[in-house]
Design an enzyme around this catalytic site. Structure first.
Site, PDB file in Angstrom:
ATOM      1  N   PRO A 180       0.828  -1.212   0.000  1.00  0.00           N
ATOM      2  CA  PRO A 180       0.000   0.000   0.000  1.00  0.00           C
ATOM      3  C   PRO A 180       0.861   1.260   0.000  1.00  0.00           C
ATOM      4  O   PRO A 180       1.856   1.327   0.727  1.00  0.00           O
ATOM      5  CB  PRO A 180      -0.807  -0.108   1.304  1.00  0.00           C
ATOM      6  CG  PRO A 180      -0.185  -1.211   2.094  1.00  0.00           C
ATOM      7  CD  PRO A 180       0.628  -2.043   1.177  1.00  0.00           C
ATOM      8  N   CYS A 227       0.309   5.510   0.008  1.00  0.00           N
ATOM      9  CA  CYS A 227      -0.475   6.747  -0.006  1.00  0.00           C
ATOM     10  C   CYS A 227      -0.039   7.623  -1.173  1.00  0.00           C
ATOM     11  O   CYS A 227       1.155   7.793  -1.406  1.00  0.00           O
ATOM     12  CB  CYS A 227      -0.243   7.549   1.272  1.00  0.00           C
ATOM     13  SG  CYS A 227      -1.154   6.920   2.658  1.00  0.00           S
ATOM     14  N   ALA A 230      -3.475   3.340   2.095  1.00  0.00           N
ATOM     15  CA  ALA A 230      -4.279   3.387   3.311  1.00  0.00           C
ATOM     16  C   ALA A 230      -5.543   4.184   3.001  1.00  0.00           C
ATOM     17  O   ALA A 230      -5.483   5.375   2.697  1.00  0.00           O
ATOM     18  CB  ALA A 230      -3.493   4.069   4.421  1.00  0.00           C
ATOM     19  N   HIS A 263      -5.139  -2.172   8.412  1.00  0.00           N
ATOM     20  CA  HIS A 263      -3.864  -1.481   8.680  1.00  0.00           C
ATOM     21  C   HIS A 263      -3.678  -1.344  10.191  1.00  0.00           C
ATOM     22  O   HIS A 263      -4.308  -0.510  10.831  1.00  0.00           O
ATOM     23  CB  HIS A 263      -3.886  -0.111   8.024  1.00  0.00           C
ATOM     24  CG  HIS A 263      -2.545   0.561   7.915  1.00  0.00           C
ATOM     25  ND1 HIS A 263      -1.384   0.019   8.445  1.00  0.00           N
ATOM     26  CD2 HIS A 263      -2.161   1.720   7.321  1.00  0.00           C
ATOM     27  CE1 HIS A 263      -0.367   0.833   8.172  1.00  0.00           C
ATOM     28  NE2 HIS A 263      -0.814   1.865   7.504  1.00  0.00           N
ATOM     29  N   HIS A 275       2.596   1.026  11.421  1.00  0.00           N
ATOM     30  CA  HIS A 275       3.101   2.378  11.161  1.00  0.00           C
ATOM     31  C   HIS A 275       2.568   3.460  12.093  1.00  0.00           C
ATOM     32  O   HIS A 275       2.494   4.628  11.722  1.00  0.00           O
ATOM     33  CB  HIS A 275       2.854   2.761   9.689  1.00  0.00           C
ATOM     34  CG  HIS A 275       3.488   1.779   8.747  1.00  0.00           C
ATOM     35  ND1 HIS A 275       3.208   1.704   7.405  1.00  0.00           N
ATOM     36  CD2 HIS A 275       4.403   0.787   8.971  1.00  0.00           C
ATOM     37  CE1 HIS A 275       3.914   0.735   6.849  1.00  0.00           C
ATOM     38  NE2 HIS A 275       4.642   0.162   7.780  1.00  0.00           N
ATOM     39  N   TYR A 332      -0.447   3.955  13.206  1.00  0.00           N
ATOM     40  CA  TYR A 332      -1.820   4.420  13.044  1.00  0.00           C
ATOM     41  C   TYR A 332      -2.706   3.784  14.116  1.00  0.00           C
ATOM     42  O   TYR A 332      -2.222   3.018  14.952  1.00  0.00           O
ATOM     43  CB  TYR A 332      -2.283   4.198  11.599  1.00  0.00           C
ATOM     44  CG  TYR A 332      -1.423   5.031  10.664  1.00  0.00           C
ATOM     45  CD1 TYR A 332      -1.421   6.425  10.788  1.00  0.00           C
ATOM     46  CD2 TYR A 332      -0.556   4.457   9.746  1.00  0.00           C
ATOM     47  CE1 TYR A 332      -0.590   7.215   9.989  1.00  0.00           C
ATOM     48  CE2 TYR A 332       0.277   5.238   8.953  1.00  0.00           C
ATOM     49  CZ  TYR A 332       0.254   6.622   9.081  1.00  0.00           C
ATOM     50  OH  TYR A 332       1.079   7.404   8.321  1.00  0.00           O
ATOM     51  N   ARG A 348      -1.826  -5.834   8.472  1.00  0.00           N
ATOM     52  CA  ARG A 348      -0.444  -5.311   8.421  1.00  0.00           C
ATOM     53  C   ARG A 348      -0.024  -4.897   9.829  1.00  0.00           C
ATOM     54  O   ARG A 348      -0.706  -4.125  10.494  1.00  0.00           O
ATOM     55  CB  ARG A 348      -0.320  -4.129   7.461  1.00  0.00           C
ATOM     56  CG  ARG A 348       1.086  -3.549   7.447  1.00  0.00           C
ATOM     57  CD  ARG A 348       1.352  -2.584   6.309  1.00  0.00           C
ATOM     58  NE  ARG A 348       2.009  -3.284   5.204  1.00  0.00           N
ATOM     59  CZ  ARG A 348       2.836  -2.712   4.332  1.00  0.00           C
ATOM     60  NH1 ARG A 348       3.096  -1.418   4.402  1.00  0.00           N
ATOM     61  NH2 ARG A 348       3.402  -3.406   3.363  1.00  0.00           N
ATOM     62  N   LEU A 388      12.662  -2.576   1.441  1.00  0.00           N
ATOM     63  CA  LEU A 388      13.914  -2.592   0.690  1.00  0.00           C
ATOM     64  C   LEU A 388      14.225  -3.951   0.063  1.00  0.00           C
ATOM     65  O   LEU A 388      15.344  -4.450   0.149  1.00  0.00           O
ATOM     66  CB  LEU A 388      15.068  -2.090   1.553  1.00  0.00           C
ATOM     67  CG  LEU A 388      15.070  -0.549   1.727  1.00  0.00           C
ATOM     68  CD1 LEU A 388      16.198  -0.099   2.645  1.00  0.00           C
ATOM     69  CD2 LEU A 388      15.179   0.148   0.378  1.00  0.00           C
TER      70      LEU A 388
HETATM   71  C1  LIG Z   1       4.919   6.730  -1.244  1.00  0.00           C
HETATM   72  C2  LIG Z   1       4.701   5.736  -0.140  1.00  0.00           C
HETATM   73  C3  LIG Z   1       3.464   5.665   0.497  1.00  0.00           C
HETATM   74  C4  LIG Z   1       3.236   4.703   1.486  1.00  0.00           C
HETATM   75  N1  LIG Z   1       1.968   4.586   2.017  1.00  0.00           N
HETATM   76  C5  LIG Z   1       1.694   3.515   2.810  1.00  0.00           C
HETATM   77  C6  LIG Z   1       0.355   3.222   3.159  1.00  0.00           C
HETATM   78  O1  LIG Z   1      -0.592   3.884   2.731  1.00  0.00           O
HETATM   79  N2  LIG Z   1       0.141   2.158   3.976  1.00  0.00           N
HETATM   80  C7  LIG Z   1       1.157   1.376   4.430  1.00  0.00           C
HETATM   81  O2  LIG Z   1       0.912   0.422   5.171  1.00  0.00           O
HETATM   82  N3  LIG Z   1       2.431   1.628   4.075  1.00  0.00           N
HETATM   83  C8  LIG Z   1       2.709   2.650   3.265  1.00  0.00           C
HETATM   84  N4  LIG Z   1       3.994   2.850   2.826  1.00  0.00           N
HETATM   85  C9  LIG Z   1       5.039   1.883   3.212  1.00  0.00           C
HETATM   86  C10 LIG Z   1       5.188   0.816   2.143  1.00  0.00           C
HETATM   87  O3  LIG Z   1       4.010   0.038   2.019  1.00  0.00           O
HETATM   88  C11 LIG Z   1       6.365  -0.121   2.454  1.00  0.00           C
HETATM   89  O4  LIG Z   1       6.063  -0.840   3.616  1.00  0.00           O
HETATM   90  C12 LIG Z   1       7.682   0.629   2.640  1.00  0.00           C
HETATM   91  O5  LIG Z   1       7.837   1.623   1.654  1.00  0.00           O
HETATM   92  C13 LIG Z   1       8.877  -0.318   2.576  1.00  0.00           C
HETATM   93  O6  LIG Z   1       8.908  -0.997   1.330  1.00  0.00           O
HETATM   94  P1  LIG Z   1       9.891  -0.539   0.106  1.00  0.00           P
HETATM   95  O7  LIG Z   1      11.294  -0.519   0.660  1.00  0.00           O
HETATM   96  O8  LIG Z   1       9.680  -1.592  -0.945  1.00  0.00           O
HETATM   97  O9  LIG Z   1       9.489   0.828  -0.342  1.00  0.00           O
HETATM   98  C14 LIG Z   1       4.268   3.824   1.871  1.00  0.00           C
HETATM   99  C15 LIG Z   1       5.515   3.937   1.266  1.00  0.00           C
HETATM  100  C16 LIG Z   1       5.740   4.859   0.258  1.00  0.00           C
HETATM  101  C17 LIG Z   1       7.087   4.897  -0.425  1.00  0.00           C
END
Ligand SMILES: Cc1cc2nc3c(=O)[nH]c(=O)nc-3n(C[C@H](O)[C@H](O)[C@H](O)COP(=O)(O)O)c2cc1C
Length: 353
Positions: free
Chosen positions: A16, A18, A52, A171, A174, A176, A224, A295
């Protein structure tokens, strides 16, 4: 991978993310969301989870977040789920309430932190009247209001089903609202929603129960988690494994393991695959399948995480923003023959020797 009656064509899932792009501040998806989410479906991901999505207006992280608290929002989501499905991917939605981390400026605003009420913000709520960092102090929810939050999740889950989502993710990560209840660092309540792990998990379990009721027996429910606060005395992987088992008993199918976000200024050892050990620990100590996120950026890493049994699937966020067609490229790089290259893109497929 098949969970209940939902079959996922691979184990690369869209985390997910945002977009802070409901410009009218009415929680309505628009063309941006269709193209953003649609590109992952054309790109070969098995599961495309929305950002989210707030179950109530006051549950939005920013005024520009998406919501699914009314029928008009549901009807626009229906167009998005239809497109995702037409590309062979499964549409999922992350249902969220931001609690004390609601009503904040979107990341690229000139201002940061809480949006004042006279600029379109709103008073926030949480388990206790404890602020996150420099955000506005929330008001502690009453027990009646907690019941209202559960009903908001129920209504949002019902509309999600009507909109065509097959995976409903709760969710609880993080920092929330549901994470705020889970962590002893943000939940200082002395009633049945605070204190023991059982009490801190009560709201999440009530939410999972109603989401499962609305999802019915065929659709899939994820939770999550932030499996650690990265802070001494906080929520941790051991508690996560216990709560994941309890959530499974209420109807959750999979724990999506992330971390952090509940303690301002916590030191997080960010690096390649940094959350995979948490996913592996929860998978080992609970009876619940898990996804790993954080990552994971190369096809080989994604393959190894799953093949080694550390997680049942991977979720990718930022790598998919860089390359929404990562799964197609990964299949080529790993020499996997897939039958879901979009016909329109076949000329880009690497030739096989
Ligand atoms: C632009 C952006 C928006 C995000 N929004 C959410 C979200 O709405 N809900 C959520 O659980 N995590 C959110 N995350 C976290 C990602 O789901 C993910 O857990 C985190 O970026 C680590 O993964 P990655 O290293 O592949 O980016 C967001 C991350 C990014 C980069």
């Amino acid at each position: 991978m098949t969970i209940r009656s939902v079959t996922l064509r691979n184990r690369i899932w869209v985390a997910p993310m945002c977009q802070y792009s409901a410009e009218e501040q009415d929680g309505m998806p628009n063309d941006w969301h269709l193209v953003h989410l649609g590109s992952f479906a054309t790109g070969g991901a098995a599961l495309v989870i929305t950002e989210a999505t707030a179950v109530s207006p006051e549950g939005r992280i920013s005024p520009q977040d998406l919501g699914i608290w009314n029928d008009a929002q549901r009807d626009v989501f229906a167009r998005i789920t239809a497109f995702i499905r037409s590309q062979g991917a499964v549409p999922g939605i992350q249902l969220a309430h931001a609690g004390r981390k609601a009503s904040t400026f979107r990341p690229w605003s000139e201002e940061h932190g809480s949006v004042p009420v006279d600029q379109g913000g709103w008073p926030t709520v949480g388990p206790s009247a404890l602020a996150f960092g420099r955000y506005a102090e929330p008001r502690a929810l009453t027990v009646d209001e907690i019941a209202g939050v559960v009903e908001d999740f129920r209504a949002a889950a019902r509309r999600s089903v009507e909109a065509g989502f097959d995976v409903l993710e709760v969710h609880a990560a993080h920092g929330y609202l549901l994470n705020q209840f889970l962590s002893p660092l943000s939940n200082r309540r002395e009633d049945e929603y605070g204190g023991s792990l059982e009490n801190r998990a009560r709201l999440l379990l009530e939410v999972v129960r109603v989401v499962r009721e609305e999802a019915g027996p065929d659709r899939v429910v994820f939770v999550r988690f932030s499996a650690t606060d990265w802070t001494e005395g906080g929520f941790d992987a051991e508690q996560t494994a216990t709560v994941a088992d309890w959530a499974a008993a209420e109807g959750a199918d999979l724990a999506d393991i992330s971390s952090g976000g509940n303690v301002a200024g916590a030191t997080i050892p960010v690096g390649p695959l940094y959350q995979v050990p948490l996913a592996a620990e929860v998978r080992r100590d609970s009876g619940v399948p898990v996804s790993a996120v954080g990552l994971i950026t190369t096809p080989r890493e994604a393959e190894d995480v799953v093949a080694s049994g550390r997680a049942d699937a991977v979720m990718l966020a930022r790598e998919l923003l860089r390359d929404p067609h990562f799964p197609l490229r990964a299949a080529d790089e790993l020499g996997v023959d897939i039958d879901y290259w979009p016909a329109q893109y076949l000329r880009a497929r690497l030739p096989r020797s």
